[in-house]
Design a protein around this motif. Structure first.
Motif, PDB file in Angstrom:
ATOM      1  N   TRP A  93       0.836  -1.207   0.000  1.00  0.00           N
ATOM      2  CA  TRP A  93       0.000   0.000   0.000  1.00  0.00           C
ATOM      3  C   TRP A  93       0.868   1.253   0.000  1.00  0.00           C
ATOM      4  N   ILE A  94       1.917   1.257   0.814  1.00  0.00           N
ATOM      5  CA  ILE A  94       2.810   2.414   0.885  1.00  0.00           C
ATOM      6  C   ILE A  94       3.441   2.702  -0.472  1.00  0.00           C
ATOM      7  N   ASN A  95       3.994   1.678  -1.106  1.00  0.00           N
ATOM      8  CA  ASN A  95       4.661   1.880  -2.403  1.00  0.00           C
ATOM      9  C   ASN A  95       3.678   2.339  -3.476  1.00  0.00           C
ATOM     10  N   ALA A  96       2.490   1.725  -3.494  1.00  0.00           N
ATOM     11  CA  ALA A  96       1.490   2.124  -4.487  1.00  0.00           C
ATOM     12  C   ALA A  96       1.048   3.571  -4.271  1.00  0.00           C
ATOM     13  N   THR A  97       0.909   3.964  -3.008  1.00  0.00           N
ATOM     14  CA  THR A  97       0.445   5.315  -2.698  1.00  0.00           C
ATOM     15  C   THR A  97       1.493   6.359  -3.040  1.00  0.00           C
ATOM     16  N   ILE A  98       2.762   6.032  -2.815  1.00  0.00           N
ATOM     17  CA  ILE A  98       3.828   7.000  -3.088  1.00  0.00           C
ATOM     18  C   ILE A  98       4.126   7.099  -4.583  1.00  0.00           C
ATOM     19  N   TYR A  99       4.193   5.953  -5.269  1.00  0.00           N
ATOM     20  CA  TYR A  99       4.751   5.940  -6.629  1.00  0.00           C
ATOM     21  C   TYR A  99       3.712   5.843  -7.741  1.00  0.00           C
ATOM     22  N   ASP A 100       2.515   5.339  -7.463  1.00  0.00           N
ATOM     23  CA  ASP A 100       1.504   5.227  -8.516  1.00  0.00           C
ATOM     24  C   ASP A 100       0.782   6.556  -8.696  1.00  0.00           C
ATOM     25  N   ASP A 101       0.255   6.762  -9.886  1.00  0.00           N
ATOM     26  CA  ASP A 101      -0.471   7.999 -10.173  1.00  0.00           C
ATOM     27  C   ASP A 101      -1.965   7.887  -9.906  1.00  0.00           C
ATOM     28  N   VAL A 102      -2.398   6.721  -9.408  1.00  0.00           N
ATOM     29  CA  VAL A 102      -3.823   6.512  -9.149  1.00  0.00           C
ATOM     30  C   VAL A 102      -4.262   7.367  -7.964  1.00  0.00           C
TER      31      VAL A 102
END
Length: 239
Positions: A93-102
């Protein structure tokens, strides 16, 4: 690992001695490590021979109640590939929240945010993993709040910003972002209230004042008068 220690095998909780829990936890959180290093981390006050004996006994107990969780290759201990951690989900969740544009989902952040690893254990080796999780949580929460705010959703951004402040109370960026969100929501009174709480806590704990950027943000909300000066009680002043 987030919160109280617990092991599940096929969905069922598997109780185990605390010495076995500690071995499994250090291998899971620190990563693969030599037996001597694991023994030194887990029993820092014991002699190397005593710590090694303690580790052998703990590994034996672990094998009795949950065989296959720790893989031994020569002198190196590692978590078995088949084992999964709640921490893996947290970091995803942390990585997706920091690096994804969603755009993050509006609403409350995940329930595990702000919880410490293995509370109550008091082991010194837990300090590093706990600080790493805390810093990454705050970064992810700030990223989510900024993204929602930029997309025109200040109400959705507020829970993330408040959680970031809860995780790192002395973070200037997290507190400044919270103040900005209050301002974008048309709520200057809560922006000023949050600033004053931050200023008071910062003075008590660290003996410093908030930085110029956060003070400038408050002045922009109150162009008339000086909101940065606390009101003085006349009776208290006379006393």
């Amino acid at each position: 690992m987030i919160g109280p220690f617990q092991v599940r095998v096929d969905g069922q909780v598997r109780p185990m001695p605390h010495s076995a829990e500690r071995v499994l936890a250090v291998v899971a959180l620190v990563g693969p490590l030599a037996r001597s290093r694991a023994a030194a981390l887990l029993w820092p006050d014991a002699s190397p021979s005593r710590a090694g004996a303690n580790l052998r006994a703990a590994l034996s107990r672990l094998g009795d109640v949950a065989e296959g969780f720790v893989h031994l290759s020569g002198e190196v201990l590692a978590l078995a590939e088949e084992a999964s951690l709640d921490l893996d989900t947290a970091f995803a969740w942390i990585n997706a929240t920091i690096y994804d544009d969603v755009l993050p989902a509006a609403g409350a952040p995940p329930a595990w945010i702000g919880r410490t690893l293995l509370p109550g254990w008091g082991d010194g080796w837990l300090t590093g993993p706990n600080e790493r999780l805390q810093m990454l949580e705050a970064q992810a929460l700030g990223s989510a709040a900024e993204r929602l705010l930029a997309a025109g959703h200040p109400d959705g951004a507020l829970p993330y910003a408040l959680s970031a402040v809860e995780v790192q109370p002395w973070s200037e960026s997290a507190n400044r972002l919270t103040i900005e969100i209050h301002a974008r929501r048309g709520d200057p009174s809560n922006a000023l209230r949050h600033y004053r709480r931050f200023r008071h806590a910062l003075g008590l704990e660290l003996g410093v004042e908030p930085g110029p950027d956060i003070r400038a943000a408050i002045r922009q909300l109150y162009p008339f008068g000086n909101p940065l000066v606390e009101a003085v009680d006349p009776q208290a002043a006379r006393r």
